[in-house]
Design a protein around this motif. Structure first.
Motif, short mmCIF file in Angstrom:
data_model
loop_
_atom_site.label_atom_id
_atom_site.label_comp_id
_atom_site.label_asym_id
_atom_site.label_seq_id
_atom_site.Cartn_x
_atom_site.Cartn_y
_atom_site.Cartn_z
N GLN A 117 0.85 -1.19 0.00
CA GLN A 117 0.00 0.00 0.00
C GLN A 117 0.89 1.25 0.00
O GLN A 117 1.87 1.32 0.72
CB GLN A 117 -0.88 0.03 1.25
CG GLN A 117 -1.78 -1.15 1.32
CD GLN A 117 -3.08 -0.82 2.03
OE1 GLN A 117 -3.73 0.17 1.68
NE2 GLN A 117 -3.47 -1.63 2.98
N GLN A 118 0.45 2.22 -0.80
CA GLN A 118 1.27 3.42 -0.90
C GLN A 118 0.90 4.50 0.10
O GLN A 118 1.72 5.30 0.47
CB GLN A 118 1.18 3.97 -2.33
CG GLN A 118 2.14 3.22 -3.24
CD GLN A 118 2.19 3.82 -4.61
OE1 GLN A 118 1.14 4.14 -5.18
NE2 GLN A 118 3.37 3.98 -5.16
N GLU A 119 -0.37 4.50 0.49
CA GLU A 119 -0.73 5.58 1.40
C GLU A 119 -0.69 5.10 2.84
O GLU A 119 -0.72 3.90 3.11
CB GLU A 119 -2.13 6.08 1.04
CG GLU A 119 -3.09 4.93 0.95
CD GLU A 119 -4.44 5.37 0.42
OE1 GLU A 119 -4.91 6.41 0.88
OE2 GLU A 119 -5.01 4.66 -0.40
N LYS A 120 -0.65 6.07 3.71
CA LYS A 120 -0.64 5.73 5.12
C LYS A 120 -2.09 5.41 5.52
O LYS A 120 -2.99 6.19 5.26
CB LYS A 120 -0.14 6.95 5.90
CG LYS A 120 0.42 6.61 7.23
CD LYS A 120 1.19 7.82 7.79
CE LYS A 120 1.28 7.73 9.29
NZ LYS A 120 0.05 8.17 9.98
N ILE A 121 -2.28 4.26 6.13
CA ILE A 121 -3.64 3.89 6.51
C ILE A 121 -3.82 4.07 8.01
O ILE A 121 -3.09 3.51 8.81
CB ILE A 121 -3.93 2.40 6.18
CG1 ILE A 121 -3.54 2.06 4.76
CG2 ILE A 121 -5.38 2.05 6.48
CD1 ILE A 121 -4.47 2.57 3.71
N GLN A 122 -4.79 4.91 8.37
CA GLN A 122 -5.10 5.07 9.80
C GLN A 122 -6.29 4.21 10.16
O GLN A 122 -7.21 4.06 9.36
CB GLN A 122 -5.47 6.52 10.07
CG GLN A 122 -4.31 7.43 10.32
CD GLN A 122 -4.81 8.77 10.84
OE1 GLN A 122 -5.79 8.85 11.55
NE2 GLN A 122 -4.12 9.82 10.44
N GLU A 200 -10.28 10.63 9.88
CA GLU A 200 -8.87 10.85 10.21
C GLU A 200 -8.64 12.27 10.72
O GLU A 200 -7.91 12.50 11.67
CB GLU A 200 -7.97 10.59 8.99
CG GLU A 200 -7.76 9.11 8.77
CD GLU A 200 -7.07 8.81 7.45
OE1 GLU A 200 -6.58 9.75 6.79
OE2 GLU A 200 -7.03 7.62 7.08
N CYS B 4 -0.12 -6.58 -0.21
CA CYS B 4 -1.28 -5.78 0.22
C CYS B 4 -2.37 -5.76 -0.86
O CYS B 4 -3.56 -5.78 -0.54
CB CYS B 4 -0.85 -4.35 0.50
SG CYS B 4 0.36 -4.20 1.80
N CYS B 34 1.35 -6.94 8.84
CA CYS B 34 1.04 -5.69 8.15
C CYS B 34 -0.06 -4.90 8.84
O CYS B 34 -1.24 -5.00 8.48
CB CYS B 34 0.65 -6.02 6.70
SG CYS B 34 0.43 -4.55 5.70
N PRO B 36 -0.96 -1.81 8.53
CA PRO B 36 -1.82 -1.01 7.67
C PRO B 36 -3.00 -1.80 7.08
O PRO B 36 -4.10 -1.28 6.93
CB PRO B 36 -0.88 -0.55 6.54
CG PRO B 36 0.47 -0.58 7.14
CD PRO B 36 0.46 -1.72 8.12
#
Lengths: 209, 82
Positions: A117-122, A200, B4, B34, B36
């Motif tokens: 995953q490229q984005e930061k996941i909150q 977020e 992912c 993981c 995330p």
């Protein structure tokens, strides 16, 4: 709802449909009472306009009455009602000015070459409780659902909001089961992304205080 | 080990419980490593719940209910005359 309850409801409904087909007007009242909320809610969620949803509900109730003899008990009566409601809502939407379509693909998750995953996941899932009943949250959710493209929106409303089975939705929309699943998954990804921004921001504000 | 992207493609069937045991196991192994994707899973599930709870609150407004009632009554009267 228990299985016996469901079975009883189904039998009551079938009897009402038979009575209405035989021309019994009291059965019509009962069917209208049973279904008007479902019809109104689905058309309102599709069109987001009270007057339009009222018009569509009237029209659907009238169609149920006029076309009851074309209803074949091969499929569930409720599926037939949902189909008529969707058709009437789409007719209404088509007669209005269209809002520009949002591309769903831009909001799907993005990955790097290795598939990470490229984005930061909150994880905001724990913190929605206190926000759920505010008007602002309702507004955000309604707006996000409103932005879904039609194809995904209708699957989302029938399956996730109405709680119908994948099989039933596939019958109502005349779609294959994999198509229903894939549209629903895309709808959920789109909405998750839309809601993430909101929750977020709330979480980070909370962190500051 | 799945990545992912595969993980997110599998989420739908994972939640439905319709994955093969082995696939489900490798997905869970991915989750362990993981955070995330766990966050993604949780918020994916929450999205459905909060949207459903919000959209299901729709009630027919009183004025619409009244209009529908008189509409139905009028329609019934017309039919009875036939």
């Amino acid at each position: 709802m228990s299985f016996t309850q469901q079975k009883e409801d189904k039998e009551i409904e079938e009897a009402l449909v038979r009575d209405l087909q035989a021309g019994n007007l009291d059965a019509y009242d009962k069917i209208a009472e049973l279904y008007q909320k479902k019809i109104y809610a689905l058309s309102f969620n599709l069109m987001r306009n009270q007057m339009d949803a009222q018009d569509v509900t009237q029209e659907v109730l009238l169609t149920l009455f006029r076309k009851i003899n074309t209803f074949q008990s091969k499929s569930a009566f409720s599926s037939w009602v949902y189909r008529i409601t969707l058709n009437a809502s789409y007719m209404k939407l088509r007669s209005k000015k269209k809002e520009p379509n949002v591309s769903i693909d831009e909001l799907l998750p993005s990955f790097n070459g290795a598939g990470f995953q490229q984005e930061k996941i909150q994880d905001w899932s724990e913190n929605t409780e206190s926000l759920l009943f505010t008007n602002e949250t309702h507004e955000v959710i309604n707006k996000a659902v409103g932005l879904l493209p039609e194809k995904e929106k209708v699957v989302f409303l029938l399956r996730d909001v109405e709680g119908l089975s994948t099989e039933k939705v596939s019958g109502i929309l005349d779609l294959t089961i994999p198509a229903v699943k894939s549209r629903l998954h895309r709808a959920r990804l789109f909405l998750r992304k839309k809601l993430s921004g909101y929750f977020e921001e709330y979480n980070s504000k909370k962190g500051e205080t | 080990m799945i990545c992912c992207k595969e993980c997110i493609d599998l989420l739908y069937d994972y939640i439905e419980g319709s994955l093969e045991q082995e696939t489900s196991k490798s997905l869970e192994e991915h989750f362990e490593e993981c955070p995330p994707c766990i966050a993604f899973l949780n918020t994916y599930k929450s999205t459905t719940t909060i949207c459903r709870d919000t959209l299901n609150q729709i009630e027919i407004p009183d004025e619409v209910r009244r209009t529908l009632q008189s509409f139905l009554k009028e329609h019934k009267n017309q039919e009875e005359k036939k």
